[in-house]
Design an enzyme around this catalytic site. Structure first.
Site, mmCIF file in Angstrom:
data_model
loop_
_atom_site.group_PDB
_atom_site.id
_atom_site.type_symbol
_atom_site.label_atom_id
_atom_site.label_comp_id
_atom_site.label_asym_id
_atom_site.label_seq_id
_atom_site.Cartn_x
_atom_site.Cartn_y
_atom_site.Cartn_z
ATOM 1 N N LEU A 1 1.047 -1.797 -2.473
ATOM 2 C CA LEU A 1 -0.169 -2.518 -2.803
ATOM 3 C C LEU A 1 0.152 -3.373 -4.021
ATOM 4 C CD1 LEU A 1 -3.266 -2.983 -2.483
ATOM 5 C CD2 LEU A 1 -3.596 -1.089 -4.075
ATOM 6 N N CYS B 1 0.812 2.566 -4.469
ATOM 7 C CA CYS B 1 1.625 2.498 -3.260
ATOM 8 C C CYS B 1 1.692 3.856 -2.586
ATOM 9 C CB CYS B 1 3.041 2.037 -3.617
ATOM 10 S SG CYS B 1 3.095 0.530 -4.608
#
Length: 618
Positions: free
Chosen positions: A51, A2
């Site tokens: 993500l 992320c």
């Protein structure tokens, strides 16, 4: 994986600053294309881009944990590989879990142990926890710096982010670069000094470190460092231990709720990871493991073997894939795309980088992302086992203790390309010597160690703490720029700690680079791979690429508005573009970048100065 960012200010109300926070979060959208989230209170504002890899429905961030009068808010970038063990321990302490995500485990581990949670973590991470009750921000970074974290103080504000672009999106952070920043760009190059953010008054949280920001003080601490001690194990025991640690690290990193693959070059490191992963997939009845390799348009026509790249990867890749029964795909990169992507690579790094070594990885990851979200990659094996030519050169006495890093050479020649005013400002010889001296003062010595072995220990320390972060930065930025998570099993701290104390002669058993790793993998991977000489990340040998880069640099020099012209010696650079050194060969193991890549690096500097509207102050 992320992207995280945030802003703390004890003197101002941040509850009305959503617009600024949104701008910071948006810069990280490519790191986390699947979801976004923000949280703020009076003095703290946190942002996250996600993500989704594990528990897509249960790992949303910022994540909040409330307990009586306490509230902890977490933003986290990374992956924990001992999630199950930590969760079991926390359950015994009466914690309850609503998800299977490692995010919730990390948050509650911090609530239970505070900074003492860090030694318990096995993984790659950069995270920040805001303690609303104590009005305290805690930040930490993984032991080897796989995941990035930058920060800056501006007045009463503390601003942080996974990438420099998140900081630069804040109105208080200006893109000013002083003499020290320019020394990092032109002397250190892509091998940026740990802790330095290049832009004036910006910093990077060092690997293995944490910091806590409070109203009246800021605390910095180190929770992990290499420790030197005698190695008691025999050669056979050492090889068995290495094999176990590699296998265990890889097995832990196969957990994923989305498709996973492996980068496969046909070399030792990637083949080891592929072999274990493919075997695990077969044992679980899964479809064959997907593998990917990179090559360049017409590269076979122009490839010439040399000391550092004795053979091409392509033939052996297919052979290894067939033996390991993987579903393999080769990604071909065109010369024009490679040259054009130099600009994208600059934006991805926020700094000039490793030229086409960066842009090719970016294009490679972009192609892989179309099918895959998580990949295994072989970074760090060369640094911890001693795979680079300079290790062997030092063993022969060809590299002595002269100030300087073995991957940064020919500095005086490169300085001839810069303007005399810039050279005077950055003091390249002094700057490089100081950075080298600082690095050597950190080396954990082993009392009584023989001088030759002590010198090799120094070299390993320089590689692990100075060169390896360069490649980890590259892998993180280029993969995350397309929303691809790259896992690096050789970076498991348990493996690094163990191999650190293996004596050099044992590491080089069989009188070959990474000899102990090769011995450990006997019978585990194909014999022709075990016997293959080290080969670097592949580069293009196509003359069209060099010609495109050269013409682009010449066009830059012909622009009166080019900011690069303020920094270079115009006539020297012009002559350099015509020289044989600039247009032949890729000896990038002799220095961080070969001479042809220096052409592209100068182009990247110009692109960086323009796109980031850098203000020079030297």
């Amino acid at each position: 994986m992320c992207g995280i960012t945030g802003w703390i200010d004890y003197k101002h109300d941040l509850s009305s600053e959503q617009k600024v926070l949104d701008l910071m979060v948006e810069t990280l959208a490519r790191r986390g294309p699947d979801a976004r989230g923000t949280w703020h209170s009076t003095h703290a504002a946190l942002g996250h881009r996600r993500l989704c890899v594990v528990d897509p429905s249960g790992g949303g961030q910022p994540m909040i944990f409330r307990r009586e009068k306490e509230s902890y808010i977490l933003v986290y970038n990374g992956e924990l590989y001992n999630t199950d063990e930590l969760r079991s321990e926390l359950v015994k302490r009466d914690y309850h879990f609503q998800s299977s995500s490692d995010t919730e485990v990390l948050l509650k581990a911090y609530a239970e142990w505070q900074e003492e949670c860090l030694p318990r973590l096995n993984g790659i991470f950069a995270f920040a926890v805001w303690d609303e009750y104590r009005q305290r921000l805690f930040l930490a970074r993984d032991r080897l710096g796989v995941k990035p974290l930058f920060y800056a103080f501006r007045g009463s504000s503390f601003i942080f982010g996974s990438e420099l672009k998140a900081l630069l999106a804040h109105p208080l952070i200006e893109p000013v670069v002083d003499a020290q920043g320019l020394a990092e760009i032109f002397v250190m190059g892509p091998s940026r000094t740990p802790g330095f953010g290049v832009f004036k008054d910006t910093a990077e949280l060092k690997p293995g470190h944490y910091m806590a920001v409070e109203l009246i003080k800021t605390v910095h601490g180190r929770y992990w460092a290499l420790e030197s001690k005698p190695h008691p194990d025999s050669l056979e025991t050492t090889a068995c231990r290495v094999r176990h640690l590699v296998r265990d690290s890889l097995q832990r990193q196969l957990v994923s709720d989305v498709p996973l693959a492996a980068f496969l070059s046909g070399g030792l490191d990637s083949t080891i990871l592929t072999a274990y992963a493919a075997k695990s997939y077969a044992e679980n009845g899964s479809e064959p493991l997907r593998t990917y390799s990179v090559d360049y348009e017409d590269n076979a026509l122009f490839f010439k073997e040399n000391e550092y790249q004795p053979d091409s990867d392509a033939p052996l890749v297919w052979e290894v894939s067939k033996k390991l029964k993987t579903n393999h795909r080769r990604i071909i990169i065109k010369s024009g795309d490679l040259a054009r992507s130099l600009a994208e690579a600059v934006y991805t790094r926020d700094l000039p980088g490793m030229a086409d070594i960066d842009s090719s990885l970016y294009l490679f990851c972009k192609a892989v992302k179309k099918q895959i979200t998580v990949v295994l990659s072989g970074e760090c094996a060369d640094e911890i086992f001693g795979g680079y030519p300079w290790f062997s050169a030092a063993d022969r006495g060809a590299i002595d203790g002269t100030p300087g890093f073995p991957w940064i050479r020919a500095v005086s020649k490169r300085m001839q390309l810069l303007s005399p005013g810039l050279v005077e400002a950055i003091q390249p010889d002094h700057y490089l010597a100081e950075r080298y001296r600082e690095a050597l003062t950190e080396v954990p010595r082993l009392p009584g160690e023989q001088p030759a072995e002590a010198r090799m220990r120094e070299l390993f320390y320089l590689n692990i703490t100075r060169f390896m972060p360069t490649l980890l930065d590259r892998k993180d930025r280029m993969s995350m720029a397309v929303g691809l998570e790259a896992r690096v099993p050789f970076c498991d701290h348990r493996l690094v700690e163990y191999v650190w104390n293996i004596p050099w002669k044992m590491k080089r058993c069989g009188d070959v680079e990474k000899g102990i790793l090769r011995l450990a993998m006997q019978g585990e991977i194909p014999a022709d791979v075990i016997n293959r000489k080290k080969s670097p990340y592949p580069v293009t040998h196509h003359p069209n690429y060099l010609e495109e880069v050269k013409q682009h640099l010449l066009s830059i020099l012909n622009l009166s508005s080019s900011p690069l012209k303020e920094l270079v010696n115009f006539n020297a650079v012009l002559e350099f573009t015509r020289s044989t050194a600039a247009t032949t060969g890729y000896p990038w193991f002799g220095q961080l970048m070969g001479w042809p890549q220096l052409l592209a690096y100068l182009c990247q500097v110009d692109l960086w100065l323009r796109r980031y509207k850098v203000r020079l102050n030297f």
